[in-house]
Structure formats: structure tokens, C-alpha cells
Design a protein around this motif. Sequence first.
Motif, PDB file in Angstrom:
ATOM      1  N   SER A 117      26.739 115.344  67.328  1.00  0.00           N
ATOM      2  CA  SER A 117      26.955 114.779  68.665  1.00  0.00           C
ATOM      3  C   SER A 117      26.811 115.832  69.762  1.00  0.00           C
ATOM      4  O   SER A 117      25.958 115.707  70.615  1.00  0.00           O
ATOM      5  CB  SER A 117      28.292 114.062  68.803  1.00  0.00           C
ATOM      6  OG  SER A 117      28.283 112.868  68.059  1.00  0.00           O
ATOM      7  N   TRP A 171      34.668 110.024  66.942  1.00  0.00           N
ATOM      8  CA  TRP A 171      33.374 109.595  67.491  1.00  0.00           C
ATOM      9  C   TRP A 171      32.265 110.622  67.241  1.00  0.00           C
ATOM     10  O   TRP A 171      31.090 110.282  67.261  1.00  0.00           O
ATOM     11  CB  TRP A 171      33.509 109.314  68.991  1.00  0.00           C
ATOM     12  CG  TRP A 171      34.092 110.467  69.753  1.00  0.00           C
ATOM     13  CD1 TRP A 171      35.414 110.683  70.024  1.00  0.00           C
ATOM     14  CD2 TRP A 171      33.397 111.570  70.326  1.00  0.00           C
ATOM     15  NE1 TRP A 171      35.580 111.859  70.731  1.00  0.00           N
ATOM     16  CE2 TRP A 171      34.355 112.421  70.928  1.00  0.00           C
ATOM     17  CE3 TRP A 171      32.052 111.924  70.394  1.00  0.00           C
ATOM     18  CZ2 TRP A 171      34.001 113.603  71.585  1.00  0.00           C
ATOM     19  CZ3 TRP A 171      31.712 113.095  71.044  1.00  0.00           C
ATOM     20  CH2 TRP A 171      32.672 113.924  71.635  1.00  0.00           C
ATOM     21  N   GLN A 174      30.300 109.539  64.063  1.00  0.00           N
ATOM     22  CA  GLN A 174      30.194 108.105  63.805  1.00  0.00           C
ATOM     23  C   GLN A 174      28.751 107.638  63.671  1.00  0.00           C
ATOM     24  O   GLN A 174      28.417 106.846  62.803  1.00  0.00           O
ATOM     25  CB  GLN A 174      30.929 107.295  64.866  1.00  0.00           C
ATOM     26  CG  GLN A 174      32.438 107.412  64.811  1.00  0.00           C
ATOM     27  CD  GLN A 174      33.014 107.002  63.464  1.00  0.00           C
ATOM     28  OE1 GLN A 174      32.611 106.012  62.884  1.00  0.00           O
ATOM     29  NE2 GLN A 174      33.953 107.795  62.974  1.00  0.00           N
TER      30      GLN A 174
END
Length: 181
Positions: A117, A171, A174
Motif C-alpha cells: 500500500s 487496510w 487488504q
Amino acid sequence: MKIEQIHHVAYRCKDAKETVEWYTKMLNMDFVLAIAEDHVPSTHEPDPYMHLFLDAGNGNVLAFFELPTKPEMGRDENTPVWVQHIAFKVKDRDELIEFKEHLEKNGVDVLGVTDHSIFHSIYFFDPNGHRVELACPDPEEEKLLKRLDEVKWDMLEEWSRTKKAPKHADWLHQKELAEVS
């Protein structure tokens, strides 16, 4: 008082020449310095060594020691192989992919691209068995780092109490977990 930057990071190598050739060819580092002595300057013990320094960019120096009189190098058997590594930043994902292709073309097994991310990474091993990571920033890095900054102390405190992974930043991976499912 404040540390200015890392002066160098040193690892052991199996073969000084092979290590210099690999890092100059595979990661385009410059070989900047070699020091060899028969006595260790800090401890004064007799122990011949070759100490190498490679330019990893922006004042970052990666160093190696070849120690021919010592037993063959090993690793901490209680630490998983994925934990101990050195990570280098590259400009962007295009450059990361270019490095991946270059390494694979030269016979290096590469894991990834892994999407963390905030950054994207590839992983591989040098000829000494050291795990190396190349990472590039995500285009949304600044915004994502802000989210992580807001929860870092809470996460650390929870981890300290429970030794279980806090869920504040679930997150992060994910998207990758969804792709695997």
C-alpha cells in the motif's frame, strides 16, 4: 543531539570480489573503498579482513567484511529468513519492474512485486544469502503514511500489552489479500 544519517551498514560476505561484482552488476552500485588489515583497529585482535564499501546512493553506504580465518558464515536460526534484510529505495514502479527484469535475466530469483500500500517491493538474495528488498513509493504514499502516523502509538501500546497484531492498519494489505483469495 541528533543522528544525521546512517554512515554505513556492514554485513559479512563469503567472497569480497564476488560481492563487489554482484552489487555493481545487479544493483548498479559503485565500489568506492576497500580496507584490508591484519589487526582489527577497535579490538586490536589479530584477524585479517577485507572491508568493502559500496555506494547505495545519496550518501548511503553498504559495506561488507570478508573474514577468511573465521568459520563459514551462518544465520540466526531462530529468526525467519524474511526478517533480516536490507531495503533500498528506487524511484518508481517502472524502475522497480526494470530492476526485477534485469535481476531475473541475470539468473536471480525474485519474489514480488508485493503491494504494501504505502510502497511496492521485490525481494531476492545476494550471493552471500542476505535478503535484499527494492522498494518504490506508492503514488498515494503521503496520504497513506499520514493514516499510519495517526495510529502508530496506539498500535505500539496495544502490541506491547497483548503481543497480538493490532487491527488499526489492516487496510495495508487488504488489496493483496483479496487478490490471493
